[in-house]
Design an enzyme around this catalytic site. Structure first.
Site, mmCIF file in Angstrom:
data_model
loop_
_atom_site.group_PDB
_atom_site.id
_atom_site.type_symbol
_atom_site.label_atom_id
_atom_site.label_comp_id
_atom_site.label_asym_id
_atom_site.label_seq_id
_atom_site.Cartn_x
_atom_site.Cartn_y
_atom_site.Cartn_z
ATOM 1 N N GLU A 63 0.793 -1.220 0.000
ATOM 2 C CA GLU A 63 0.000 0.000 0.000
ATOM 3 C C GLU A 63 0.832 1.281 0.000
ATOM 4 O OE1 GLU A 63 -3.245 0.090 -0.312
ATOM 5 O OE2 GLU A 63 -3.476 -2.087 -0.288
ATOM 6 N N SER A 104 -49.230 -28.545 40.165
ATOM 7 C CA SER A 104 -48.993 -28.611 41.610
ATOM 8 C C SER A 104 -47.795 -27.785 42.063
ATOM 9 C CB SER A 104 -48.801 -30.072 42.037
ATOM 10 O OG SER A 104 -50.008 -30.795 41.880
#
Length: 823
Positions: free
Chosen positions: A86, A474
């Site tokens: 780059e 229950s």
């Protein structure tokens, strides 16, 4: 000489004009230039990460995948790759490279096309932070000026570090740290040279040069990067050849999740959005630490899986997922390579992976499994597979593997521990049809210990632990008994366990609540009635306490009063609650009567590791700085816990044929639980009408857990099974009708066996204000005897009996005819 002077003068004039033009251009665009000073305090958008209490990654949320890294942690070979490709003169230029500019101009003059942008790393950084990616001269001019400003503000290493963390690499990966994770599932220091070169080649065109979507183009670009590194003498020819010839190994990786707990992660995600908003939560770089321990959460997931598969196996085999070929239709068998490619398209779900049957012989089968290869299934891995007829019926047991499967069948496998050696084996499986959930809390402060909202988050994101309001059966009874103890009833109070037949003139029918099983014992102490889950006793308790008063009391346990019905059917569990609500209510009995608030986030750290939030839960205590509300007395909570303890351990004397078991007796068989906490454990089963919902909730002083099992389709019943004659009692421990004790409790046991050692639990201490006196088991009165007909019982001081049982006579039936219907 005159010509030379004119030439020099012309150059000076041009230079002055050039400088003036640049200055004028700068003044023209200056108002539009952003302040680069923000780069000093830049906060890169990083995803939110969610961890267990012990630091294992659960999940990552955010549109941008970014793992910020310091420049010193970036391998030198990666720095060399980016600079060579780059901006090879990065450390020499001032943000704009004159040589690069001249080269770009020359290309433009000679070809008439813009083929090189002459962008330095600093200019790319300027574009990434402040500008668009449009190909326009004005953008390029602004980019140049911003780059010059950046070079004045930051040194070269700071610029390079920002660049490596900012740029995009495709697949939502931003920065080199994220790129290494997304493409290779590695940290930077684990990458090979070929992988480094692949990443370094991506910024030019992340979409077109992507190694996943376009591997050939990526490989060509990788070669260009390697050639630049070779030209710059950063690698040797040997390194170049080896890296250039390396295969493309990239594939998409998720975050490095070490604890798969998606339901828990979703809870955290939603809470973080509520706290910070979506944009900030996803990109603020928060690290969220939950209250769960990694091994406990994984144990909860495994318990849900194993329990659902156990249910599914005893109800029968529903057949293959699909059929790729068969002898009947004449389709040719697929080759091994074709099967492998087919399996690659299928996903594993929960505990199961897809496989294809390739050969069946006798009582064995050979299959090809996804990511595993060829596996031989022994008879012991498939002989459970009776044909599924419906929830109530199963077909005859198979005699051979051919009764179960055939070549070409697509099936599911799951890995299970071998029973005879310390390894694992593959077992025929199927995706369970029912759902399940686990919610577990620390009763001292409400910290979530584990949460599982279903079999697979991939199949359904519906979190049943938090969202599924189902009838509790229950599981409601301890809350009703608590209301009774508020009215000075005791564990020794006798209530008539006899059928109820109440005519309703309005409906023209009689209400006949029944016990399950349909057995009645006459006068029964409340301790025993709760332990054996006597339905009619709960109805009589509501009549004694009052329907409205009972509903008011139940609402104290964290429920909306408007959602608690005022009718006697609540005694049978018609109220709907979520597993987390049930666990929270039961925590009250474990912690001395305090209603704690469940919480899952322990602390939040910002991107810099600073703690910005610490949970400050309300505690189950009286004298502390932040007490939770005490909704029932410590004595009341103790009595309920005692009755639930008898649900586990039963009572009476087996030697004298008076012994009895509570509905939770299967916990006694768990040596890990008994060895860990002894007898200091309490629990309650729950089953709704027609067995559409099954529950088990239980606790020690250190941990409370609720499990639920049922179909998402509330119209479906869990059904019943017969014993498979090919299996022993260990291989099929459950038969008959499904119920809380058979369907939900086994999952609870599987989880608690692993979780209890991670949470300190003590004995159930007798609180102040509770006395312990010896009573006669038949009458609940005081007794002078010390034999099997008596026991010590706990009472809130002042509620203990004052009369002694007549031990000189046959007690017989102590009730007068008019007293049979006590409550």
């Amino acid at each position: 000489m005159k010509f030379f002077k004119r030439f020099i003068l012309a150059l000076l004039v041009l230079a002055v004009l050039g400088v003036a033009a640049v200055g004028a251009l700068y003044l023209y665009v200056k108002p539009e230039l952003p302040s680069v000073a923000t780069l000093r305090d830049v906060e890169l958008q990083t995803p939110m990460q969610v961890f267990t209490q012990d630091g294992e990654l659960i999940s990552q949320f955010g549109e941008k995948r970014r793992i910020p890294v310091d420049l010193e942690d970036v391998p030198q070979s990666m720095v060399d790759a980016f600079l060579a490709t780059e901006d090879s003169r990065f450390y020499q230029h001032i943000g704009v490279d004159p040589i690069g500019v001249m080269r770009a101009v020359w290309v433009l003059v000679t070809t008439g096309e813009i083929k090189e942008g002459a962008s330095t790393i600093t200019m790319q950084l300027a574009r990434n932070f402040f500008l668009s990616f449009d190909r326009a001269w004005m953008r390029k001019i602004k980019e140049t000026f911003i780059a010059l400003h950046i070079e004045q503000l930051l040194d070269k290493d700071e610029i390079l570090e920002l660049y490596l963390n900012k740029i995009t690499f495709g697949h939502r990966a931003f920065g080199v740290g994220a790129a290494a994770q997304v493409y290779y599932g590695k940290s930077l220091n684990e990458l090979t040279l070929a992988q480094i070169a692949t990443i370094a080649g991506l910024p030019k065109a992340p979409s077109n040069l992507n190694p996943i979507s376009n591997p050939d183009a990526s490989k060509a670009r990788r070669r260009v990067v390697l050639l630049r590194m070779l030209d710059e003498k950063k690698i040797t020819r040997e390194q170049f050849d080896q890296a250039a010839d390396a295969p493309v190994t990239a594939r998409r990786h998720g975050a490095e999740v070490t604890v798969n707990a998606p339901y828990l992660a979703e809870m955290v995600r939603q809470q973080m959005i509520d706290r910070y908003g979506e944009e900030e939560a996803y990109n603020g770089g928060y690290n969220v630490y939950t209250t769960v321990k990694s091994d406990v959460q994984l144990a909860a997931r495994q318990a849900v899986w194993d329990n659902l598969h156990a249910y599914d196996e005893r109800h029968g085999y529903r057949g293959p997922v699909s059929v790729l070929w068969s002898e009947e239709d004449g389709r040719a068998a697929l080759s091994s390579n074709e099967i492998t490619r087919y399996l690659e398209k299928l996903k594993s779900v929960g505990a199961v992976i897809p496989a294809v049957v390739v050969e069946v012989e006798g009582q064995t089968a050979t299959v090809m499994a996804k990511d595993v290869g060829r596996v031989t299934l022994p008879w012991e891995s498939m002989h459970w597979a009776r044909e599924y007829l419906n929830e109530e019926r199963q077909g005859p047991p198979p005699e051979s593997a051919a009764d179960i499967m055939a070549a070409g069948h697509v099936i599911w496998l799951r890995r299970v521990a071998a029973t005879d050696e310390n390894n694992a084996v593959w077992r025929l499986a199927q995706l369970p049809e029912p759902s399940s959930a686990i919610a577990s809390l620390r009763p001292s402060d409400g910290a979530v210990a584990a949460v599982v909202g279903g079999y697979s988050f991939a199949l359904s994101q519906y979190n049943r632990a938090l969202q599924a309001e189902r009838q509790v059966g229950s599981n409601i009874k301890p809350l009703i008994y608590s209301a009774a103890f508020e009215q000075d009833l005791t564990l020794a109070t006798l209530v008539n366990d006899a059928p109820i037949n109440q005519w309703n003139p309005g409906s023209g029918i009689a209400w006949r609540p029944k016990n399950s099983p349909d057995v009645y014992e006459g006068p029964i102490r409340l301790r025993k009635a709760l332990a054996k889950s006597k339905n009619v006793v709960s109805v009589r308790l509501i009549r004694e306490v009052g329907v409205k008063q009972t509903a008011d009391h139940i609402a104290k346990f964290g429920l909306d009063r408007s959602e608690v019905p005022e009718n006697e059917s609540i005694s049978l569990g018609s109220l709907s609650m979520t597993p987390m609500q049930v666990a929270r209510a039961y925590a009250t009995f474990a912690n001395g009567g305090f209603l704690v608030d469940p919480y899952v986030i322990e602390r939040i750290e910002d991107r810099n590791g600073e703690v910005i939030f610490n949970a400050e839960p309300k505690l189950a205590c009286v004298d502390c700085d932040n007490p939770a509300p005490q909704i029932i007395s410590e004595q009341n909570a103790f009595l309920v816990a005692q009755a639930m303890n008898s649900a586990v351990w039963g009572g009476g004397s087996w030697a004298h044929n008076t012994g009895w078991n509570g509905t939770s007796w299967r916990i006694q068989r768990s040596k890990p639980i008994v060895n860990e906490v002894g007898r200091s454990i309490a629990g309650k089963t729950g089953t709704t009408n027609d067995v559409r919902d099954t529950w088990f909730s239980g606790f020690t002083t250190g941990l409370v857990t609720t499990t639920w099992v049922g179909f998402d389709d509330v119209s479906r019943q869990l059904g019943r099974t017969t014993m498979n004659p090919l299996l022993d009692s260990k291989q099929q421990a459950i038969s008959g009708g499904e119920a809380g004790a058979k369907t939900a409790l086994p999952g609870w046991i599987l989880f608690m066996e692993k979780a209890l050692p991670r949470y300190e639990s003590g004995n159930m201490m007798i609180p102040p204000g509770v006395v312990n006196v010896r009573i006669d088991l038949a009458t609940g009165k005081l007794s002078h005897l010390t034999d099997h007909t008596t026991r010590f019982e706990y009472f809130i001081d002042g509620t203990e009996p004052t009369e002694y049982a007549d031990t000189q006579k046959d007690n017989g039936d102590i009730f007068k005819e008019d007293d049979r219907e006590l409550f």
